[in-house]
Scaffold this active site. Structure first.
Site, PDB file in Angstrom:
ATOM      1  N   TYR A 109       0.848  -1.196   0.000  1.00 29.65           N
ATOM      2  CA  TYR A 109       0.000   0.000   0.000  1.00 29.65           C
ATOM      3  C   TYR A 109       0.891   1.256   0.000  1.00 29.65           C
ATOM      4  O   TYR A 109       1.711   1.427   0.892  1.00 29.65           O
ATOM      5  CB  TYR A 109      -0.889  -0.046   1.237  1.00 29.65           C
ATOM      6  N   ASP A 142      -1.338  -6.302   9.473  1.00 26.61           N
ATOM      7  CA  ASP A 142      -2.403  -5.343   9.168  1.00 26.61           C
ATOM      8  C   ASP A 142      -3.535  -6.146   8.523  1.00 26.61           C
ATOM      9  O   ASP A 142      -3.432  -6.562   7.360  1.00 26.61           O
ATOM     10  CB  ASP A 142      -1.862  -4.258   8.223  1.00 26.61           C
ATOM     11  N   ILE A 146      -6.798  -5.278   7.974  1.00 26.65           N
ATOM     12  CA  ILE A 146      -7.974  -4.441   7.758  1.00 26.65           C
ATOM     13  C   ILE A 146      -8.913  -4.963   6.684  1.00 26.65           C
ATOM     14  O   ILE A 146     -10.052  -4.523   6.604  1.00 26.65           O
ATOM     15  CB  ILE A 146      -7.623  -2.977   7.454  1.00 26.65           C
ATOM     16  N   LYS A 194     -12.756  -0.677   5.655  1.00 23.56           N
ATOM     17  CA  LYS A 194     -12.906  -1.524   4.464  1.00 23.56           C
ATOM     18  C   LYS A 194     -14.046  -2.523   4.630  1.00 23.56           C
ATOM     19  O   LYS A 194     -14.901  -2.665   3.762  1.00 23.56           O
ATOM     20  CB  LYS A 194     -11.603  -2.287   4.183  1.00 23.56           C
TER      21      LYS A 194
END
Lengths: 438, 469
Positions: free
Chosen positions: B145, B230, B232, B272
């Site tokens: 990202y 992470d 998410i 998300k």
């Protein structure tokens, strides 16, 4: 909760294990004592009364009335048509309608004597975030900010902890009502120099916490001149600006700049929040208003780490755009705070206690130095413990605010009912009587 | 006037300026079905817009939650005053239960170990402040990202060293890639404090295999470093293989309550899975009490609005709702992803087989004029300006192979997706069939380069950066 470790935990940063978060100071210890034995009118009438929390609880009815009459502010309207858009909105520019409403509100508070451009407003999750963010932008690790004493204890964490920036105090004392003087500023600057620290700015709180008083125009001019001469920044934390007892007594740095035609204003930055004036600390609404384009742009980008919930921005945009509401709120809130202030000042006076003459904020600056065994910090803390444990009032000792004169205490008056305040004043009265007799 | 800090003037909030050029173009000419049908379609925004109706209907049935009421009684004052950085207990409980539910209840989470932050952006930065000093490094598998360059490095001074992954094995992490990254950090005199992975991956859209997770556990044990996972996108896993969280692996390997267990930290968010990026709801979950304590205090700089905590505690405590939401959301994401994959196929374009996320990792290597990042940029510009689709070039995600693009599918209507695929098909068709077009391509490349250089000199596009994953 003190973190007692002899050596840093394997693999954590120095910042994580340092004590710069400041939570082992008396400021927080009193809080703990309250948590363990909180006063309650019916269920615990002999408990500790919390007078160390600068909250504004006097005007909630006005907010609740608004919400009842304007459900679209909290529910996005019938069938929630604005919900999606609001839920998706994460633009770090912030909701335009909210910035506009904030700018208007800030103008109203200053009686229209200064104008605010919504495009210079950067939104952050509370003034706590705003102050830290500005420090990241204005100073490098190891640099210094000058802050007049006494100051809000949270600054030790907010300005220093993760930024690595140092605070050098500008010492103020009761001889002139704790006002900042050019000599004191100069002395602080020299002190920083002697420690090989590069001074990047001066941060003032106006109205002052913990003094509960506004800074006079002449002093503001001197501070601005000092910043200009040294070519450093000036941050004016004006989070109590709506809590002045009289609208005309508060002079914002914005007004001083206005008078000077905004000459050389790129060094000035204002911090604001709705936590004190509107009594909404839980909603995390802070702003940075900067006259410096680069600071605005950078702060906006950095605000990604601390954005305000769009749900909350929507609610407050509705509320603060309502002129009828905001005008009435500002006026009524002022009146009620003034009433409370008069109540506590008179109550303390009857008990034989003097306070600094105040005109703003949610607290008064009480002088108990005549009660000290010795004019020392230790004596002050001893007295504080007595007040906490025997009188059962949690108040903030001046030493936690870095006051250089022992014996002063900050006492909050807006975070409780009037009845509770009466009880507190009664206890103080009794305590003072007992001391006189002994 | 005094200068600003190095952080303010270095402009290294790390964002690749070309990446935002596509965004800027979109803003100037945004597609609208009615008003601007020839505009640019936004496919660079990893938003989940597929399940809002479920949220809206829940809100309509539960007006108290947004109305500051509990059982019909106003709790406005209580919420307005609530700024405890420990977070609303009811919300933390609901959140950890939701996290467990997403993981098929194969693991449980302790609400006392979760720290609430204003979004995962804040969570990731906070973890850096807690785990690393200025100048230390974290290893990240590529592609990653683009926002990490800012979130992990900007104010913290921490460095990122890439763990290079390649298409040869579907971009999975290998033991040698991990070692190589670690050695590279050493060569640069950087002390490695940990590894940060995104699972499910952004931009790949794939869940990590159990083997990869085992590899990571072994690696961080051996090097005595941290692991940040992470997660998410954990609620967006719409098809097999089933999502395996790092905590499940630790549990299965009987590593609970060991030292390595305390060095694994999870980041979560509702941006998300629930499609609520505006509400700024992120979380750090850690088994190290000192990390929890430090992160909790640091969260003062980015607390979640109590108004929002309350709303979501009510919503996520409604287990009937969460069960339905998770299931329907998966179904819709799966359907959408299939539509994108099928559309790409018709255009002769393949993508990495994926089972999660809000995007596909699309293979356009065969459309490159050469196997270079310059060629990737040229292709990307053509797609933005000619095909009028804003997609994310792999180079902005630090991919080591040119020709890959991230294409989002959940932030638009189905019709818009159909149109996007048609445009792509036409583009590919016209490119392949016409020889003359090769010369035209050369000419237009020159034109683009000039346009590109010209645009680089604008200061204004720096202002159009957005938070988007």
């Amino acid at each position: 909760m003190a973190i007692e470790i002899e050596k840093p935990s394997v693999g954590l940063s120095k910042v994580a294990v340092s004590e710069t978060h400041g939570e082992d100071s008396p400021y927080f210890a009193g809080w703990k004592a309250y948590d363990e034995n909180p006063y309650n009118e019916s269920s615990n009438p002999s408990g500790v009364i919390q007078m160390g929390l600068a909250e504004n609880q006097v005007s909630f009815d006005l907010l609740e009335k608004y919400l009842e009459e304007h459900s679209e502010a909290s529910s996005w309207g019938e069938g929630a048509p604005g919900f999606r858009e609001n839920a998706l909105f994460q633009d770090y520019h912030g909701l335009k309608s909210f910035r506009q409403a904030m700018a208007n509100f800030m103008e109203q508070i200053r009686g229209g004597r200064a104008k605010f451009d919504p495009d210079r407003i950067v939104l952050t999750a509370g003034a706590t975030a705003a102050n830290e963010l500005l420090t990241f932008i204005l100073a490098d690790p190891g640099d210094a900010l000058l802050v007049p004493t006494p100051y809000y204890p949270g600054f030790d964490r907010d300005l220093r902890w993760r930024t690595g920036v140092k605070i050098v105090p500008i010492h103020c004392d009761s001889s002139n009502n704790f006002q900042v003087t050019p000599e004191a500023m100069e002395a602080a600057y020299r002190c920083a120099e002697s420690m090989n620290l590069k001074v990047r700015g001066i941060l003032i709180t106006n109205p002052s916490n913990p003094l509960g008083a506004t800074i006079q125009r002449s002093v503001l001019e001197q501070i601005l001149d000092f910043a200009t001469n040294k070519n450093i920044h000036l941050v004016s934390d004006e989070i109590y600006s709506g809590s002045t007892f009289s609208s005309s007594e508060f002079i914002s740095i914005a007004e001083v700049l206005e008078t000077r035609g905004y000459k050389d204003s790129e060094r000035v930055h204002i911090v604001y929040s709705l936590s004190k004036d509107l009594g909404l600390p839980g909603f995390r609404v802070g702003t940075i208003y900067s006259y410096n384009d680069k600071v605005v742009t950078t702060a906006r980008r950095m605000s990604s780490f601390t954005l305000i919930s769009s749900q909350t921005q929507h609610l407050l945009a509705c509320m603060l755009s309502n002129k009828e509401f905001s005008e009435n709120y500002i006026k009524t809130n002022r009146e009620r705070l003034t009433w409370r202030y008069d109540m506590i000042i008179n109550g303390l006076k009857n008990a034989g206690i003097e306070c600094l003459k105040g005109n703003a904020g949610l607290f008064c600056w009480m002088n108990l130095s005549p009660l000290l065994e010795e004019p020392t910090r230790e004596s002050e803390l001893a007295l504080w413990k007595v007040i906490l444990n025997e009188v059962r009032l949690n108040i903030s000792p001046g030493s936690s605010c870095h006051c250089s004169e022992p014996g002063w205490f900050r006492v909050c008056f807006a975070n409780m009912s009037e009845q509770t305040l009466e009880v507190a004043l009664g206890r103080i009265h009794k305590f003072m009587e007992q001391r006189r007799r002994n | 006037m005094g200068l600003l800090s190095r952080k303010a003037t270095c402009n290294s909030h790390g964002q690749d300026s070309s990446y935002f050029l596509g965004w800027q173009e979109y803003e100037k000419n945004p597609y609208d079905e009615v008003k601007n049908p020839r505009g640019i379609i936004q496919m660079g925004l990893a938003e989940n817009q597929l399940s809002f109706d479920l949220l809206e209907s829940w809100l309509a049935k539960n007006p108290d939650a947004a109305g500051f009421k509990r059982d019909g009684q106003s709790i406005f004052k209580e919420l307005a005053l609530f700024q405890d950085y420990h977070g609303l207990p009811a919300f933390k409980k609901a959140l950890v239960d939701f996290m467990a539910e997403i993981r098929g209840n194969k693991v449980t989470f302790d609400p006392n170990r979760i720290v609430l932050t204003a979004g995962a952006t804040s969570a990731n930065e906070t973890l850096m402040f807690c785990l690393a000093e200025q100048g230390d490094a974290f290893l990240l598998p590529t592609p990653y990202y683009p926002g990490f360059d800012r979130d992990l490095k900007w104010r913290t001074g921490v460095e990122i060293v890439p763990i290079e992954c390649s298409s040869s094995n579907r971009f999975q992490i290998t033991a040698s890639a991990l070692e190589e990254a670690y050695e590279q950090a050493q060569r640069k005199n950087l002390r490695v404090k940990g590894v940060l992975v995104t699972n499910p991956s952004n931009p790949l859209g794939t869940t990590m295999t159990r083997d990869e997770l085992d590899l990571l556990v072994n690696f961080i044990t051996d090097k005595e470093i941290h692991l940040i996972s992470d997660e998410i996108y954990s609620g967006t896993v719409f098809s097999s293989p089933v999502f395996v969280s790092i905590v499940e692996v630790l549990k299965d390997r009987n590593l609970e309550n060991t030292q390595v267990w305390e060095r694994v930290h999870i980041v979560y968010s509702l941006s998300k899975d629930l499609g609520l990026p505006g509400f700024r709801v992120g979380a750090i979950y850690s088994n190290d009490p000192i990390v929890v304590a430090a992160a909790t205090k640091m969260s003062s700089f980015g607390l979640v609005s109590s108004q929002t905590q309350y709303l979501l505690s009510a919503m996520l405590s409604d287990k009937k709702f969460t069960k339905e939401y998770i299931a329907k959301n998966h179904k819709r994401l799966r359907k959408r992803q299939s539509k994108l994959v099928a559309g790409l196929e018709k255009a002769g374009i393949g993508c990495l087989e994926s089972n999660a996320g809000l995007f596909c990792w699309v293979d356009m290597r065969h459309l490159l004029s050469s196997d270079t990042f310059e060629a990737e940029m040229e292709l990307w510009k053509r797609i933005v300006y000619d095909v009028k689709l804003n997609i994310s070039p792999g180079s902005s995600c630090h991919c080591s192979e040119p020709g890959w693009f991230r294409v989002c599918f959940a932030n638009m209507s189905e019709d818009t997706l159909t149109l996007a695929m048609q445009r792509l098909k036409s583009f590919v068709g016209s490119t392949a069939s016409n020889d003359r077009s090769h010369q035209e391509m050369k000419n237009s490349r020159r034109k683009f380069r000039t346009k590109w250089v010209f645009r680089l000199s604008f200061q204004s596009f720096h202002d159009r950066e957005q938070d988007e994953r």
